[in-house]
Design a protein around this motif. Structure first.
Motif, PDB file in Angstrom:
ATOM      1  N   ARG A  96       0.869  -1.178   0.000  1.00  0.00           N
ATOM      2  CA  ARG A  96       0.000   0.000   0.000  1.00  0.00           C
ATOM      3  C   ARG A  96       0.906   1.229   0.000  1.00  0.00           C
ATOM      4  O   ARG A  96       1.884   1.293   0.721  1.00  0.00           O
ATOM      5  CB  ARG A  96      -0.882   0.006   1.243  1.00  0.00           C
ATOM      6  CG  ARG A  96      -1.770   1.230   1.318  1.00  0.00           C
ATOM      7  CD  ARG A  96      -2.681   1.191   2.519  1.00  0.00           C
ATOM      8  NE  ARG A  96      -3.628   0.099   2.368  1.00  0.00           N
ATOM      9  CZ  ARG A  96      -3.969  -0.735   3.348  1.00  0.00           C
ATOM     10  NH1 ARG A  96      -3.456  -0.599   4.534  1.00  0.00           N
ATOM     11  NH2 ARG A  96      -4.823  -1.698   3.134  1.00  0.00           N
ATOM     12  N   ARG A  97       0.511   2.207  -0.825  1.00  0.00           N
ATOM     13  CA  ARG A  97       1.315   3.432  -0.906  1.00  0.00           C
ATOM     14  C   ARG A  97       0.380   4.627  -1.012  1.00  0.00           C
ATOM     15  O   ARG A  97      -0.528   4.641  -1.832  1.00  0.00           O
ATOM     16  CB  ARG A  97       2.210   3.358  -2.124  1.00  0.00           C
ATOM     17  CG  ARG A  97       3.215   4.464  -2.169  1.00  0.00           C
ATOM     18  CD  ARG A  97       4.297   4.125  -3.150  1.00  0.00           C
ATOM     19  NE  ARG A  97       5.290   5.166  -3.097  1.00  0.00           N
ATOM     20  CZ  ARG A  97       6.029   5.523  -4.112  1.00  0.00           C
ATOM     21  NH1 ARG A  97       5.915   4.909  -5.254  1.00  0.00           N
ATOM     22  NH2 ARG A  97       6.895   6.484  -3.988  1.00  0.00           N
ATOM     23  N   VAL A  98       0.630   5.640  -0.169  1.00  0.00           N
ATOM     24  CA  VAL A  98      -0.161   6.866  -0.174  1.00  0.00           C
ATOM     25  C   VAL A  98       0.803   8.040  -0.275  1.00  0.00           C
ATOM     26  O   VAL A  98       1.676   8.210   0.581  1.00  0.00           O
ATOM     27  CB  VAL A  98      -1.024   6.986   1.100  1.00  0.00           C
ATOM     28  CG1 VAL A  98      -1.804   8.288   1.082  1.00  0.00           C
ATOM     29  CG2 VAL A  98      -1.958   5.801   1.235  1.00  0.00           C
ATOM     30  N   ILE A  99       0.631   8.846  -1.323  1.00  0.00           N
ATOM     31  CA  ILE A  99       1.432  10.059  -1.508  1.00  0.00           C
ATOM     32  C   ILE A  99       0.516  11.250  -1.278  1.00  0.00           C
ATOM     33  O   ILE A  99      -0.525  11.370  -1.921  1.00  0.00           O
ATOM     34  CB  ILE A  99       2.041  10.133  -2.933  1.00  0.00           C
ATOM     35  CG1 ILE A  99       2.843   8.875  -3.257  1.00  0.00           C
ATOM     36  CG2 ILE A  99       2.863  11.392  -3.103  1.00  0.00           C
ATOM     37  CD1 ILE A  99       4.072   8.678  -2.406  1.00  0.00           C
ATOM     38  N   ALA A 100       0.888  12.119  -0.343  1.00  0.00           N
ATOM     39  CA  ALA A 100       0.098  13.315  -0.026  1.00  0.00           C
ATOM     40  C   ALA A 100       0.818  14.540  -0.594  1.00  0.00           C
ATOM     41  O   ALA A 100       2.028  14.702  -0.396  1.00  0.00           O
ATOM     42  CB  ALA A 100      -0.080  13.445   1.477  1.00  0.00           C
ATOM     43  N   MET A 101       0.066  15.392  -1.277  1.00  0.00           N
ATOM     44  CA  MET A 101       0.621  16.632  -1.847  1.00  0.00           C
ATOM     45  C   MET A 101      -0.207  17.809  -1.354  1.00  0.00           C
ATOM     46  O   MET A 101      -1.425  17.766  -1.390  1.00  0.00           O
ATOM     47  CB  MET A 101       0.589  16.584  -3.372  1.00  0.00           C
ATOM     48  CG  MET A 101       1.431  15.503  -3.945  1.00  0.00           C
ATOM     49  SD  MET A 101       1.413  15.601  -5.732  1.00  0.00           S
ATOM     50  CE  MET A 101       2.421  14.204  -6.122  1.00  0.00           C
ATOM     51  N   ARG A 113       4.821  14.265   0.425  1.00  0.00           N
ATOM     52  CA  ARG A 113       5.303  13.296   1.421  1.00  0.00           C
ATOM     53  C   ARG A 113       4.574  11.977   1.242  1.00  0.00           C
ATOM     54  O   ARG A 113       3.439  11.936   0.770  1.00  0.00           O
ATOM     55  CB  ARG A 113       5.148  13.816   2.839  1.00  0.00           C
ATOM     56  CG  ARG A 113       3.741  13.998   3.296  1.00  0.00           C
ATOM     57  CD  ARG A 113       3.698  14.630   4.700  1.00  0.00           C
ATOM     58  NE  ARG A 113       2.339  14.874   5.085  1.00  0.00           N
ATOM     59  CZ  ARG A 113       1.631  14.071   5.862  1.00  0.00           C
ATOM     60  NH1 ARG A 113       2.181  12.997   6.357  1.00  0.00           N
ATOM     61  NH2 ARG A 113       0.385  14.357   6.158  1.00  0.00           N
ATOM     62  N   GLU A 114       5.253  10.912   1.624  1.00  0.00           N
ATOM     63  CA  GLU A 114       4.627   9.592   1.594  1.00  0.00           C
ATOM     64  C   GLU A 114       4.081   9.315   2.984  1.00  0.00           C
ATOM     65  O   GLU A 114       4.782   9.440   3.985  1.00  0.00           O
ATOM     66  CB  GLU A 114       5.638   8.523   1.193  1.00  0.00           C
ATOM     67  CG  GLU A 114       4.990   7.168   1.053  1.00  0.00           C
ATOM     68  CD  GLU A 114       5.867   6.160   0.336  1.00  0.00           C
ATOM     69  OE1 GLU A 114       5.488   4.982   0.326  1.00  0.00           O
ATOM     70  OE2 GLU A 114       6.920   6.535  -0.208  1.00  0.00           O
ATOM     71  N   VAL A 115       2.815   8.957   3.034  1.00  0.00           N
ATOM     72  CA  VAL A 115       2.155   8.660   4.296  1.00  0.00           C
ATOM     73  C   VAL A 115       2.327   7.171   4.549  1.00  0.00           C
ATOM     74  O   VAL A 115       1.918   6.342   3.738  1.00  0.00           O
ATOM     75  CB  VAL A 115       0.651   9.031   4.233  1.00  0.00           C
ATOM     76  CG1 VAL A 115      -0.024   8.723   5.544  1.00  0.00           C
ATOM     77  CG2 VAL A 115       0.489  10.502   3.875  1.00  0.00           C
ATOM     78  N   GLY A 116       2.948   6.853   5.684  1.00  0.00           N
ATOM     79  CA  GLY A 116       3.212   5.457   6.008  1.00  0.00           C
ATOM     80  C   GLY A 116       2.170   4.874   6.944  1.00  0.00           C
ATOM     81  O   GLY A 116       1.212   5.545   7.356  1.00  0.00           O
ATOM     82  N   GLN A 117       2.374   3.634   7.302  1.00  0.00           N
ATOM     83  CA  GLN A 117       1.457   2.924   8.190  1.00  0.00           C
ATOM     84  C   GLN A 117       1.387   3.604   9.559  1.00  0.00           C
ATOM     85  O   GLN A 117       0.349   3.614  10.203  1.00  0.00           O
ATOM     86  CB  GLN A 117       1.929   1.467   8.332  1.00  0.00           C
ATOM     87  CG  GLN A 117       0.880   0.525   8.830  1.00  0.00           C
ATOM     88  CD  GLN A 117      -0.231   0.280   7.827  1.00  0.00           C
ATOM     89  OE1 GLN A 117      -0.087   0.494   6.636  1.00  0.00           O
ATOM     90  NE2 GLN A 117      -1.350  -0.181   8.324  1.00  0.00           N
ATOM     91  N   ASP A 118       2.487   4.198  10.005  1.00  0.00           N
ATOM     92  CA  ASP A 118       2.506   4.872  11.310  1.00  0.00           C
ATOM     93  C   ASP A 118       1.667   6.144  11.316  1.00  0.00           C
ATOM     94  O   ASP A 118       1.187   6.571  12.364  1.00  0.00           O
ATOM     95  CB  ASP A 118       3.945   5.212  11.705  1.00  0.00           C
ATOM     96  CG  ASP A 118       4.800   3.964  11.872  1.00  0.00           C
ATOM     97  OD1 ASP A 118       4.224   2.883  12.133  1.00  0.00           O
ATOM     98  OD2 ASP A 118       6.033   4.066  11.734  1.00  0.00           O
ATOM     99  N   ASP A 119       1.494   6.779  10.156  1.00  0.00           N
ATOM    100  CA  ASP A 119       0.727   8.014  10.068  1.00  0.00           C
ATOM    101  C   ASP A 119      -0.779   7.772   9.991  1.00  0.00           C
ATOM    102  O   ASP A 119      -1.563   8.689  10.181  1.00  0.00           O
ATOM    103  CB  ASP A 119       1.144   8.808   8.820  1.00  0.00           C
ATOM    104  CG  ASP A 119       2.608   9.192   8.858  1.00  0.00           C
ATOM    105  OD1 ASP A 119       3.081   9.577   9.938  1.00  0.00           O
ATOM    106  OD2 ASP A 119       3.274   9.088   7.815  1.00  0.00           O
ATOM    107  N   MET A 120      -1.172   6.544   9.693  1.00  0.00           N
ATOM    108  CA  MET A 120      -2.588   6.238   9.501  1.00  0.00           C
ATOM    109  C   MET A 120      -3.253   5.925  10.833  1.00  0.00           C
ATOM    110  O   MET A 120      -2.624   5.418  11.749  1.00  0.00           O
ATOM    111  CB  MET A 120      -2.745   5.059   8.547  1.00  0.00           C
ATOM    112  CG  MET A 120      -2.231   5.360   7.169  1.00  0.00           C
ATOM    113  SD  MET A 120      -2.485   3.963   6.083  1.00  0.00           S
ATOM    114  CE  MET A 120      -1.530   4.477   4.685  1.00  0.00           C
TER     115      MET A 120
END
Length: 167
Positions: A96-101, A113-120
């Motif tokens: 899973r990959r989430v890129i936030a702009m 920035r890339e949102v990782g599992q720790d940020d969710m």
């Protein structure tokens, strides 16, 4: 000297084959991985420079975002995952990959920035349902509820045996 019978060797080979099939079956019937969402390629992300590109530039390079911010339309999210369905198992997410702009009010890119599992955050689903009064039927209503409705399909349009309206 005792020689094994050919039938005994065939049974042993068949038994070995039957014991090996369950282990091999997991990979034989496995579904191929499926790419979901709009995956932002790292090579394309490297071409973006905060303070230079605009929303139109980012959209031309990466395509439409998967989602925008609910309360801030200047936040764009590119969400992707690789999923697979395994036999006798649930749907699994392999990558899973989430890129936030973040863009400023003028539409210029400010932050990537890339949102990782720790940020969710984990969101638990609520199991309760809203009761609706009047929808509960008793056993007697269920058993006898249709009595008296036999032939009620023509209510309000009584006809005589000749086909004309009744008086």
């Amino acid at each position: 000297m005792i020689r094994p019978r050919p039938a005994g060797r065939a049974r042993a080979a068949l038994l070995a084959l039957l014991l090996a099939l369950p282990a091999a079956g997991c990979s034989i019937f496995e579904a191929p991985p499926v790419q979901r969402g709009n995956r932002a390629d790292p090579e394309l992300l490297a071409q973006l420079t905060p303070g230079v590109q605009t929303q139109a530039d980012v959209q031309a390079l990466l395509g439409s975002p998967t989602a925008t911010g609910t309360f801030d339309r200047n936040m764009w999210y590119y969400i992707s995952s690789v999923t697979r369905m395994r036999p006798a198992s649930h749907f699994t997410v392999e990558d899973r990959r989430v890129i936030a702009m973040r863009f400023d009010e003028g539409g210029t890119l400010r932050d990537i920035r890339e949102v990782g599992q720790d940020d969710m955050r984990r969101v638990d689903m609520v199991d309760r349902t809203t009761p609706v009064p009047g929808t509960e039927r008793t056993v007697l209503q269920a058993l006898f509820g249709n009595l008296g409705r036999i032939g009620a399909g023509g209510l309000g349009s009584e006809t005589t045996p000749g086909g004309g309206p009744g008086r």
